[in-house]
Structures are given as structure tokens and as C-alpha cells.
Design a protein around this motif. Sequence first.
Motif, PDB file in Angstrom:
ATOM      1  N   MET A   1       0.853  -1.196   0.000  1.00  0.00           N
ATOM      2  CA  MET A   1       0.000   0.000   0.000  1.00  0.00           C
ATOM      3  C   MET A   1       0.883   1.237   0.000  1.00  0.00           C
ATOM      4  SD  MET A   1      -2.711  -1.215   2.877  1.00  0.00           S
ATOM      5  CE  MET A   1      -4.247  -0.502   2.307  1.00  0.00           C
TER       6      MET A   1
ATOM      7  N   ARG B   1      -1.351   3.989   6.009  1.00  0.00           N
ATOM      8  CA  ARG B   1      -0.842   4.923   5.003  1.00  0.00           C
ATOM      9  C   ARG B   1       0.056   5.993   5.625  1.00  0.00           C
ATOM     10  NH1 ARG B   1      -3.139   3.840   0.239  1.00  0.00           N
ATOM     11  NH2 ARG B   1      -5.258   3.424   0.940  1.00  0.00           N
TER      12      ARG B   1
ATOM     13  N   GLY C   1      -8.647   7.012   7.768  1.00  0.00           N
ATOM     14  CA  GLY C   1      -9.124   7.620   6.537  1.00  0.00           C
ATOM     15  C   GLY C   1     -10.545   8.124   6.721  1.00  0.00           C
TER      16      GLY C   1
ATOM     17  N   TRP D   1     -10.982   9.176  -1.309  1.00  0.00           N
ATOM     18  CA  TRP D   1     -11.404   7.839  -1.715  1.00  0.00           C
ATOM     19  C   TRP D   1     -11.189   6.813  -0.618  1.00  0.00           C
ATOM     20  CZ3 TRP D   1     -14.171   7.126  -6.039  1.00  0.00           C
ATOM     21  CH2 TRP D   1     -14.140   8.157  -6.990  1.00  0.00           C
ATOM     22  N   ALA D   2     -12.151   5.906  -0.471  1.00  0.00           N
ATOM     23  CA  ALA D   2     -12.014   4.739   0.404  1.00  0.00           C
ATOM     24  C   ALA D   2     -12.117   3.526  -0.537  1.00  0.00           C
ATOM     25  CB  ALA D   2     -13.124   4.705   1.447  1.00  0.00           C
ATOM     26  N   ILE D   3     -10.998   3.024  -0.951  1.00  0.00           N
ATOM     27  CA  ILE D   3     -10.893   2.105  -2.103  1.00  0.00           C
ATOM     28  C   ILE D   3     -11.674   2.749  -3.244  1.00  0.00           C
ATOM     29  CG2 ILE D   3     -10.889  -0.277  -2.930  1.00  0.00           C
ATOM     30  CD1 ILE D   3     -11.059  -1.292  -0.105  1.00  0.00           C
ATOM     31  N   SER D   4     -12.833   2.178  -3.640  1.00  0.00           N
ATOM     32  CA  SER D   4     -13.540   2.709  -4.810  1.00  0.00           C
ATOM     33  C   SER D   4     -14.710   3.611  -4.445  1.00  0.00           C
ATOM     34  CB  SER D   4     -14.051   1.537  -5.648  1.00  0.00           C
ATOM     35  OG  SER D   4     -14.859   0.704  -4.839  1.00  0.00           O
TER      36      SER D   4
ATOM     37  N   ARG E   1      -5.633  10.844  -2.567  1.00  0.00           N
ATOM     38  CA  ARG E   1      -4.883   9.580  -2.721  1.00  0.00           C
ATOM     39  C   ARG E   1      -4.443   9.484  -4.182  1.00  0.00           C
ATOM     40  NH1 ARG E   1      -8.346   4.753  -2.986  1.00  0.00           N
ATOM     41  NH2 ARG E   1      -7.639   4.780  -5.126  1.00  0.00           N
TER      42      ARG E   1
ATOM     43  N   HIS F   1      -5.498   2.298  -4.168  1.00  0.00           N
ATOM     44  CA  HIS F   1      -5.667   2.011  -2.735  1.00  0.00           C
ATOM     45  C   HIS F   1      -4.575   1.049  -2.251  1.00  0.00           C
ATOM     46  CE1 HIS F   1      -7.535   0.881   1.060  1.00  0.00           C
ATOM     47  NE2 HIS F   1      -7.401  -0.377   0.699  1.00  0.00           N
ATOM     48  N   SER F   2      -4.358   0.010  -3.035  1.00  0.00           N
ATOM     49  CA  SER F   2      -3.351  -0.996  -2.696  1.00  0.00           C
ATOM     50  C   SER F   2      -2.987  -1.713  -3.992  1.00  0.00           C
ATOM     51  CB  SER F   2      -3.922  -2.018  -1.695  1.00  0.00           C
ATOM     52  OG  SER F   2      -4.866  -2.859  -2.362  1.00  0.00           O
TER      53      SER F   2
ATOM     54  N   ASP G   1      -5.883  -3.089  -6.151  1.00  0.00           N
ATOM     55  CA  ASP G   1      -6.908  -2.142  -6.610  1.00  0.00           C
ATOM     56  C   ASP G   1      -6.509  -1.529  -7.957  1.00  0.00           C
ATOM     57  OD1 ASP G   1      -9.022  -0.175  -6.499  1.00  0.00           O
ATOM     58  OD2 ASP G   1      -7.509   1.276  -5.841  1.00  0.00           O
TER      59      ASP G   1
ATOM     60  N   PRO H   1      -7.727   1.900  -9.859  1.00  0.00           N
ATOM     61  CA  PRO H   1      -8.621   3.072  -9.844  1.00  0.00           C
ATOM     62  C   PRO H   1      -9.234   3.414 -11.194  1.00  0.00           C
ATOM     63  CG  PRO H   1      -6.463   3.613  -8.916  1.00  0.00           C
ATOM     64  CD  PRO H   1      -6.342   2.249  -9.498  1.00  0.00           C
TER      65      PRO H   1
END
Length: 409
Positions: A106, A133, A211, A243-246, A307, A311-312, A315, A317
Motif C-alpha cells: 500500500m 498509510r 481515513g 477515496w475509500a478504495i472505490s 490519494r 488504494h493498494s 486495486d 482506480p
Amino acid sequence: MTQSDPRFHVPAPHARPGDTPDFSHIAIPPAGEARRPDIDVEGSETADLATGLIRVLDHNHQAVGPWNPELSADHLREGLKHMMTTRAYDDRMLKLQRQGKMSFYMKSTGEEAVAVAAAMALSGDDMVFPSYRQQGILFSRGRDMVDMMCHCISNSRDNLKGRQLPVHYTWAEGNFFSISGNLTTQFPQAVGYAMACQYRGESRIAASWIGEGSTAEGDFHGALVMASTYKAPVILNVVNNQWAISTFQGIAGGQGQTFAMKGIGYGLASLRIDGNDFLAVHAATAWAAERARAGHGATMIETFTYRADAHSTSDDPSGYRPKGEEAKWPLGDPIERLKNHLIGLGEWDQERHDALEAELNDQVIAAYKEAESHGTLHDGPLSPVSSMFEDVCEEQDWRLRRQRQDLGI
Ligand SMILES: Cc1ncc(C[n+]2csc(CCOP(=O)(O)OP(=O)(O)O)c2C)c(N)n1
């Protein structure tokens, strides 16, 4: 833009893949405009600071206004170096993950100031409860890079003996609390730790980072109630990287109000700051730390950032946001901004910058070579299976002993 079905309201972001990145809806007040109250201010009197945006570096890269922490050039150069180290490390670790050297990674790209400036404004004694993070804290506190890598590749020198997901560091010697994969657990832990420090009459405080997506967890609310009620000496950072992942920040309740405003509802002093402005993060953290140490209670800080990468490593984006959106972020890049500030002061230049970047890249490559000499997840040596029963309970109870017997070890 929201879905039109009135039976089920689902907030939607301003731009999706294929759209032109658009941040015109974000209000950016001029740098230097926000007032800096005394540290004993009542939480309810900080509402203007929770809705505005504390900024120090202006568009000419000059430090302006009452929040200017007036740091020495040496301190600024040190901050720049820690941020550049964090980025060089992240970039190399991503490449290594893609080469199959570790299972998962990450990055914190674009958010380096959030961790580095805050760590540098705290005392090394203060206990930090970060999320995954804030690797910048580790560099700022002087953790050995080889040790960090050994953890990520779960080898024989991994201080966590392969029990944690990569990037979920623990460093007791550096007052860096174990990162929990369960989001938001660090907020109540930090509050409890801070209350214990206060109870024991210690001057150390606690700081935590989650986050903005994690504010949707119940732990967030419990932590804020405790922090406010008991005036815990704690700094609660909500890193709003959009963003929180997607899912975009509106899904966690960020539409129409700021995350910092949530702190006001609980009576906490609350600040909303430009998270890509090293000086603003440093100044706000120093203010909150002084307030906490003087017994005036907790502060919630929303660090407004972006971000800039996935995300990691699991992921992609491009499936949920426009390509190249990070380059359009109106608050720029934290490393570039501090670099330009130092150049403007006559304390740095492009040549030195390039030389430092090359030196750090070499350092990261050399550190990985050394880390690999202690083994890898693929090739071993790994910690013995029996080690999973160790270090958890001082005395193993009958269930653990039984499980161990069942394994024949
Ligand atoms: C309690 C819990 N729910 C869900 C997850 C899965 N998960 C891991 S990271 C993540 C997104 C978190 O987003 P945010 O809090 O905004 O932090 P960011 O990753 O943007 O730094 C989710 C949903 C988890 N680890 N723990």
C-alpha cells in the motif's frame, strides 16, 4: 450529481472514468486567511476552522499568515528528505510486489506530508496509532528501512514473524502502535492510551490517523465521545484523501459538510487543513499537541488531501475515477510544494534535489538487497509454525496448548 431514484439516495462523485477530472466544486480559501486561536479555545468556537481550510503555503510557495510555524531551513530540509524517502520507498516496494517479491503493498503517494509533518511536530515520546498509510512516521522517527522491508517480505528478520499483512507495521521502540487491519480500532485505542497518560501524570500524548471512509465505523463515534468527555490528550486525524478504495468521500457522509465538522458536534476543537501543505500540517499538529499537553483536551484534524495512487496493489482506480485525476488536484503535490518553498527561500535548488532523489533511490535498492539476504516469503527461511503460539498470552491457556498438541509441535 446524485442518482435520481428518490427511493434510494446514493451520492455520486463529480467525475467517473471517461469524464474530464473536475475539482471546480472544491472551495480553496487563500493561504494565510484562517485565524489561529489560543490553545485553550472551546471546541464549539472552532466551527469556522472546521469548515474552512488552514493553509500556509500560498501559490507563490511563500509561507503566510498566523499559522506559519516559522521552521528553520534545516527542519524543512529534513521534512523534505523524509517525504522523498517515503516516496522512493513506496515506488520501489510497488515494483517489488509486481515482481512477486511480496504479497501485497500500500503506497502513500501524495499523502507524505500528512504523516511526516505531523510526526515532526510531535515528540518522539508521544504514542502514535496510525493506519496503513502513514509509513512516513517511521522514516521521521528513524526506523531502519531494512527492518521495514523484512516485515513486508515476512522473512526471518520480520519483527512480526509473518503474522501481519505487509505494511501493517509494529515498532514498540519507536512508540508506533501495531497497525490493525480492522479499520478505526486505532481511534478508541489512542483515546484510551491518552487518558492513561493523563491519569499517570505523564506529559506524553497520543495521536491517531484514520481515513475519511473509516469515520463511517461506530468506533469513530465512541472515540470522539470519550475524547471529548474526558478531555483526553489526543490528536485525532481524519485523512480525507477523497477515496475509500472505490467509494468517494460522499459515501462516508462527506457531502454538504466537512469531516472536521463532525468533531464540533462532539464539542472537540476541530481544524480542517490543507494536507498537502507541510507547514499547515506541522503547525496544526503542534497547536493540537500544545493544547493536549496543557490539559485543554483533544483536537480533531481533517487533513484534506488526495490519494494519488491506487488504494493498494489489489486495486485498479481506472475502474472508478478519471485517469490522471491526481495531476489535477488543486492543492498540488506536497513534495513539490515544500521543495519550491525551500528554493524560494534560497535554501535548496534543483541540482541538490535531483542528487538527493538519486541517493535515496540507491539507498532503497541497497536496503532491499540486505533485506533479501535474510530470506523471502517465497524462498524462506520462515518462522517456525510453533511461533504462532508465542508472544500472544504470557501463559498459554488450555485451548492454545491443545491446538499446539493437535499440530504435534
Ligand atoms: C472494519 C473494516 N471494514 C472494512 C475493511 C476493508 N477495507 C480496508 S481499507 C478500506 C478503505 C478505507 O478507506 P479510508 O478509511 O478512507 O482510508 P484510505 O484507504 O483512503 O487511506 C476498506 C473498506 C476493513 N479492513 N476493516
